[in-house]
Write a protein that holds these residues in place. Structure first.
Motif, PDB file in Angstrom:
ATOM      1  N   LYS A 172      69.040   2.850 -73.851  1.00  0.00           N
ATOM      2  CA  LYS A 172      69.467   1.806 -72.923  1.00  0.00           C
ATOM      3  C   LYS A 172      69.882   2.458 -71.625  1.00  0.00           C
ATOM      4  O   LYS A 172      70.713   3.368 -71.612  1.00  0.00           O
ATOM      5  N   GLU A 173      69.285   1.973 -70.554  1.00  0.00           N
ATOM      6  CA  GLU A 173      69.615   2.542 -69.245  1.00  0.00           C
ATOM      7  C   GLU A 173      70.401   1.531 -68.435  1.00  0.00           C
ATOM      8  O   GLU A 173      70.205   0.327 -68.557  1.00  0.00           O
ATOM      9  N   ASP A 174      71.268   2.056 -67.594  1.00  0.00           N
ATOM     10  CA  ASP A 174      72.010   1.199 -66.686  1.00  0.00           C
ATOM     11  C   ASP A 174      72.149   1.911 -65.348  1.00  0.00           C
ATOM     12  O   ASP A 174      72.658   3.035 -65.288  1.00  0.00           O
ATOM     13  N   GLU A 175      71.653   1.244 -64.305  1.00  0.00           N
ATOM     14  CA  GLU A 175      71.755   1.751 -62.934  1.00  0.00           C
ATOM     15  C   GLU A 175      71.309   3.205 -62.788  1.00  0.00           C
ATOM     16  O   GLU A 175      71.945   3.995 -62.090  1.00  0.00           O
ATOM     17  N   SER A 212      73.648   5.374 -66.551  1.00  0.00           N
ATOM     18  CA  SER A 212      73.889   5.693 -67.955  1.00  0.00           C
ATOM     19  C   SER A 212      72.580   5.666 -68.726  1.00  0.00           C
ATOM     20  O   SER A 212      71.761   4.765 -68.554  1.00  0.00           O
ATOM     21  N   LEU A 213      72.385   6.677 -69.520  1.00  0.00           N
ATOM     22  CA  LEU A 213      71.261   6.683 -70.455  1.00  0.00           C
ATOM     23  C   LEU A 213      71.864   6.829 -71.842  1.00  0.00           C
ATOM     24  O   LEU A 213      72.369   7.896 -72.198  1.00  0.00           O
ATOM     25  N   ARG A 214      71.863   5.715 -72.562  1.00  0.00           N
ATOM     26  CA  ARG A 214      72.468   5.741 -73.888  1.00  0.00           C
ATOM     27  C   ARG A 214      71.369   5.846 -74.930  1.00  0.00           C
ATOM     28  O   ARG A 214      70.464   5.017 -74.977  1.00  0.00           O
ATOM     29  N   LEU A 215      71.455   6.887 -75.730  1.00  0.00           N
ATOM     30  CA  LEU A 215      70.429   7.121 -76.740  1.00  0.00           C
ATOM     31  C   LEU A 215      70.692   6.245 -77.957  1.00  0.00           C
ATOM     32  O   LEU A 215      71.745   6.350 -78.571  1.00  0.00           O
ATOM     33  N   ILE A 216      69.746   5.383 -78.272  1.00  0.00           N
ATOM     34  CA  ILE A 216      69.820   4.647 -79.538  1.00  0.00           C
ATOM     35  C   ILE A 216      69.105   5.517 -80.579  1.00  0.00           C
ATOM     36  O   ILE A 216      69.613   5.761 -81.657  1.00  0.00           O
ATOM     37  N   ASP A 238      88.654  12.367 -69.120  1.00  0.00           N
ATOM     38  CA  ASP A 238      88.044  13.709 -69.189  1.00  0.00           C
ATOM     39  C   ASP A 238      86.576  13.647 -68.785  1.00  0.00           C
ATOM     40  O   ASP A 238      86.053  14.575 -68.165  1.00  0.00           O
ATOM     41  N   ILE A 239      85.920  12.557 -69.150  1.00  0.00           N
ATOM     42  CA  ILE A 239      84.509  12.386 -68.772  1.00  0.00           C
ATOM     43  C   ILE A 239      84.431  12.103 -67.280  1.00  0.00           C
ATOM     44  O   ILE A 239      83.590  12.663 -66.573  1.00  0.00           O
ATOM     45  N   LEU A 240      85.349  11.260 -66.800  1.00  0.00           N
ATOM     46  CA  LEU A 240      85.396  10.930 -65.367  1.00  0.00           C
ATOM     47  C   LEU A 240      85.547  12.191 -64.525  1.00  0.00           C
ATOM     48  O   LEU A 240      84.881  12.363 -63.497  1.00  0.00           O
ATOM     49  N   LYS A 287      83.452   3.515 -70.083  1.00  0.00           N
ATOM     50  CA  LYS A 287      84.707   3.332 -69.320  1.00  0.00           C
ATOM     51  C   LYS A 287      84.737   4.314 -68.153  1.00  0.00           C
ATOM     52  O   LYS A 287      85.034   3.938 -67.008  1.00  0.00           O
ATOM     53  N   ALA A 288      84.396   5.563 -68.441  1.00  0.00           N
ATOM     54  CA  ALA A 288      84.400   6.584 -67.382  1.00  0.00           C
ATOM     55  C   ALA A 288      83.374   6.242 -66.305  1.00  0.00           C
ATOM     56  O   ALA A 288      83.628   6.431 -65.106  1.00  0.00           O
ATOM     57  N   ILE A 289      82.226   5.725 -66.732  1.00  0.00           N
ATOM     58  CA  ILE A 289      81.167   5.373 -65.774  1.00  0.00           C
ATOM     59  C   ILE A 289      81.654   4.258 -64.843  1.00  0.00           C
ATOM     60  O   ILE A 289      81.479   4.314 -63.621  1.00  0.00           O
ATOM     61  N   GLN A 290      82.293   3.263 -65.418  1.00  0.00           N
ATOM     62  CA  GLN A 290      82.829   2.165 -64.606  1.00  0.00           C
ATOM     63  C   GLN A 290      83.870   2.681 -63.607  1.00  0.00           C
ATOM     64  O   GLN A 290      83.868   2.304 -62.432  1.00  0.00           O
TER      65      GLN A 290
END
Lengths: 206, 390, 289
Positions: B280-283, B317-321, B380-382, B303-306
């Motif tokens: 799933k990709e976002d922006e 975001s590239l979320r691996l399913i 920490d991710i942010l 959360k960090a991405i937002q």
């Protein structure tokens, strides 16, 4: 968003409180709520806790970091988790099982003899539901209807009525406490009558 | 080749809105997918799946058996699958290690089975009750020799349900073990799970052979490279072995047979990878930074991405399913366009390495790693996103 | 030799053998082939539909049996044929599932599975070919090697106590336990036939010569010498107390049928118990309505 921690010792139904609340919020109050339990070192000894994170949007971080609400049903749990309670947060205790320590922190404290009430109803195992009722009344985070809808499947069906009774006992006691609190505010601050309604909602500050 | 689709058998589908933890949701997903055989061995934090299955299966019709260990559990799954019954097990690190030998057998025999790994901190006994994502490379490479598998990574109890069904579908379609690589946090987290009516659940059936009995070859690739299957007891009198074999399933011990056999089990996944891979990709279109994440970590990373976007950073975001096969083509495409990747994960950089490999040096990869026991603090991710954006 | 050139065009057991896989890998003088022949004869006599018979083997010389039998046959991993067979049987209870493997596979590496399958009374026939050593890997010491025997990993002789397999099987709950040598072809065949026709965990140990390794290393001669040893030193004692069945180095071999009892199988127990507890809500498995 709200972070809530239920705590006590094993056997009090602490996990069940979290499950019932999480289910009630997610399924019947149109909220997003995750429930996690504490595992690992902190589950040793007698401390036991469940965490519910409630939000109008999807919960991204499912653990409690600085809870707004701490429910403590044992002295050990109170001492362990009270320091992480947010400034201005709410502490709810079983008044027979937790002796408060002197503190200058700005937190709201509500207390109920939940175990004693449960014993009056017939069995101390209902203390968790008495407490949940009290919690629902004083925090208004969850509707009593939602909790009652959530109970089937989470309590044995033959004891459903007893659990509802226990919940109502705690809930009504919570309403009484809020009422008294509002009255005492009115007495203390007779000029601030207009604020009564608001004060009622916010509860008593210590 | 026509994929046989049908709707789920309503007997196993607990239609409704539930409040379940990830472990329970896996059991419900399996029952909805038509799984009727579960062999397992108790291990924290996966045991609740076995408990749920043991409670539910007598009312649905099927078998739950608690085996003597994880080796026996997976061996039993392979046997049950050959008898034509969808089979699954669930485990965690130490049990997963014990299963490795027969995971190889399942790959070699090309048997559809589903294995959920509710990951905990490792190595060895590690952190039985606390979370980890340290088995991501083990699932890919843990058994000896070259082979390919499919691994999915759910981020919530709802996805545990959905992806378990997907796991069965992929497993049946490609005759390959499929793994649900979840973790203690998702496994033990209760959340709302919606189970749709049976007719809305799409089930893909195994490619059953229907030709003449004397012409059947258990390992003859079809056009999609996946051979047709038959059931034990149906009169085909077939043979199958963990040894290198020919299309008849007969052992052939030489380099030529090895080349055909091993390439076959790898190619049927590699050459179908585009059909298998889901993310799933976002922006990501105008992103400077792309966060590549999976499972529980992707949820926290969101959360960090937002927060990073609020701070003015263009983060995608590239979320691996599907973690395996890995979407290397997409990573390489993105690598050419962005400034850097950030890869948060609960291990010391297993998928980070894979992103690096796929990025081919076109973009640096920033890990956000820790050894397990907790999920990342989004801050920490942010912090790393900000550092990468500099 | 092309099949059409063969003197006898059809082998009497051709229906049950993968003739396209002959010749087999077993050494001359090896006893495994005799056991396979006995098995096929027993299968023919039992009148079980061969399409419903599955043979599961592990790894080792005997592990190759599955590859030569023209039945649904599974050559699995070392030590794991019993749990594999358990899955097959439970997923389709109509199958007759036979585990055919060696001592190293069944009671060495797979010992844990063996004891648990017997404990559960899993409805399987387990034929364990015991040649006292790990043969395929070159004659290493096994859980069945007699004390004093010389093996490649016990080059000064074995000093470990070996298993008494019938005793182990009985103690774990097997409902049929027999031991024969591959000299006792007729009796072995009868035993296999009985086991095939019985429900429950049946265990048959077959003592066979390993001429190439065990016998050569211990200077015991060839296949004929070993059969002579069986002839002279085996004693049929049906119903013998399984505690008395230890085999010493070149010592007496007590053979016979030791256990033959009736007991509900795993599936019987599962179906009966769950039906009792859950009543009509229970969905029985593998029960013909």
């Amino acid at each position: 968003m709200n972070e809530i921690r239920f705590s006590g010792f094993g056997g009090q139904g602490i996990i069940r409180q979290g499950l019932i609340l999480g289910k009630a919020l997610s399924l019947y109050d149109n909220k997003f709520a995750t429930m996690t339990q504490s595992f690992g070192p902190e589950a040793r000894g007698s401390a036991c806790s469940s965490q519910v994170v409630v939000s109008d949007e999807r919960v991204l971080y499912p653990y409690v970091t600085k809870p707004e609400i701490l429910v403590a049903m044992s002295q050990e749990a109170y001492e362990k988790y009270e320091p992480e309670l947010r400034e201005g947060g709410t502490l709810i205790i079983d008044s027979d099982l937790v002796r408060l320590k002197p503190s200058k922190r700005k937190i709201k404290i509500y207390s109920i003899p939940s175990t004693r009430f449960a014993e009056e109803i017939g069995n101390r195992i209902y203390a968790n539901l008495v407490m949940l009722g009290f919690f629902a009344a004083v925090t208004k985070i969850v509707s009593p209807e939602a909790i009652k809808k959530a109970l089937p499947g989470l309590v044995p069906s033959r004891y459903l009525d007893m659990n509802i009774k226990a919940f109502d006992r705690g809930f009504n006691y919570g309403l009484e406490v809020l009422e008294k609190e509002a009255q005492s505010k009115v007495e203390k601050e007779p000029k601030a009558e207009k604020k009564t309604a608001k004060a009622k909602n916010e509860g008593m500050e210590k | 080749m026509s994929v046989r689709k049908k709707s789920a058998d309503p007997k196993g589908v607990l239609t409704g809105v539930h409040y379940l933890d990830g472990d329970y949701a896996i059991a419900e997903g399996a029952l909805a997918a038509g799984c009727r055989f579960f062999a397992g061995y108790p291990i924290t934090p996966s045991t609740e799946t076995a408990e749920r299955f043991a409670e539910r299966i007598p009312l649905v019709g099927g078998v739950f058996i608690q085996m003597e260990d994880e080796i026996a559990s997976i061996a039993a799954l392979i046997g049950a699958s050959w008898a034509g019954v969808k089979s699954m097990t669930v485990t965690s690190g130490p049990g997963f290690s014990l299963m490795m030998e027969n995971i190889g057998l399942a790959c070699m025999m090309e048997v559809p089975i589903v294995i959920a790994n509710v990951q905990r901190g490792g190595p060895s006994t590690g952190l039985p009750t606390l979370t980890g994502q340290g088995d991501m490379m083990q699932v890919k490479w843990g058994s000896h020799g070259d082979y390919e598998i499919i691994a999915l990574s759910p981020d919530s109890p709802q996805e545990c349900f959905d992806l378990t069904i997907k796991a069965f579908n992929l497993s049946e379609m490609y005759r390959v073990p499929v793994f649900i690589m979840t973790d203690e946090c998702v496994g033990h987290m209760h959340e709302k799970v919606v189970i749709p009516p049976a007719e809305e659940i799409e089930i893909i059936e195994r490619k059953w052979y229907e030709g003449p009995k004397d012409k059947y070859l258990p390992y003859q690739p079809d056009v999609d490279l996946v051979p047709f299957m038959v059931k034990a007891g149906d009169g085909y009198r077939f043979h199958t072995t963990g040894l290198t074999h020919d299309q008849r399933g007969y052992p052939v011990i030489n380099a030529e047979a090895q080349d055909w056999c091993v390439r076959h089990i790898c190619d049927k996944i590699r050459l179908n990878a585009d059909k298998i891979i889901e993310y799933k990709e976002d922006e990501t279109d105008n992103a400077e930074i792309v966060v590549v994440s999976y499972g529980i970590t992707s949820r926290v990373a969101w959360k960090a991405i937002q927060d990073a976007r609020k701070a003015g950073i263009k983060v995608g975001s590239l979320r691996l399913i599907t973690v395996w096969p890995f979407p290397e083509k997409r990573i390489e495409e993105l690598a050419g366009k962005i400034k850097a990747f950030v890869v948060p994960e609960i291990n010391l950089g297993q998928i980070k390495r894979e992103v690096e490999r796929a990025a081919k040096g076109k973009a640096p990869v920033y890990p956000v790693s820790h050894c397990g026991g907790w999920v990342h603090n989004p801050d920490d991710i942010l912090k790393v996103i900000k550092e990468a954006a500099k | 030799m092309r099949p059409e050139d063969r003197l006898e065009k059809k082998h009497p057991m051709e229906e049950f053998l993968r003739m396209d896989r002959m010749p087999h890998i077993w050494c001359s003088g090896c006893g495994i082939g005799i056991v396979v022949t006995s098995f096929i004869e027993a299968l023919q006599k039992s009148e079980i539909n061969p399409d419903k018979v599955c043979v599961v083997s592990g790894i080792g010389c005997t592990g190759r049996v599955a590859g030569y039998l023209r039945l649904d046959s599974f050559h699995t991993t070392h030590g794991r044929p019993i749990p594999f067979a358990t899955g097959l049987k439970l997923a389709n209870p109509d199958l007759k599932v036979v585990v055919f493997s060696g001592d190293g596979d069944i009671v060495g590496i797979g010992g844990n599975h063996f004891i648990h399958a017997a404990r559960r009374n899993m409805d399987l026939v387990v034929i364990c070919v015991n040649n006292f050593n790990y043969a395929m890997t070159g004659g290493q010491v096994a859980a069945t090697s007699p004390i004093g025997a010389n093996l490649s990993t016990a080059p000064y002789g074995n000093f470990e106590y070996p298993f008494n397999l019938p005793y182990l099987a009985e103690a774990c709950g097997a409902t049929y336990v027999a031991r024969w040598t591959c000299l006792h072809i007729r009796r072995l065949t009868k035993s296999i036939q009985e086991a095939l026709q019985k429900r429950g965990f049946s265990f048959i140990e077959v003592i066979t010569p390993c001429v190439t390794l065990y016998a050569r290393r211990n200077r015991l001669g060839d296949g004929l010498n070993l059969l002579r040893y069986y002839y002279e030193n085996s004693e049929i004692r049906h119903g013998a107390d399984t505690r008395t069945l230890d085999i010493g180095y070149q010592g007496k071999i007590i053979v016979g049928k030791f256990v033959d009892i009736e007991k509900p199988t795993f599936l019987d127990c599962m179906n009966n118990h769950l039906r009792k507890v859950l009543g009509n809500k229970y969905q029985p498995w593998g029960v013909k309505s």
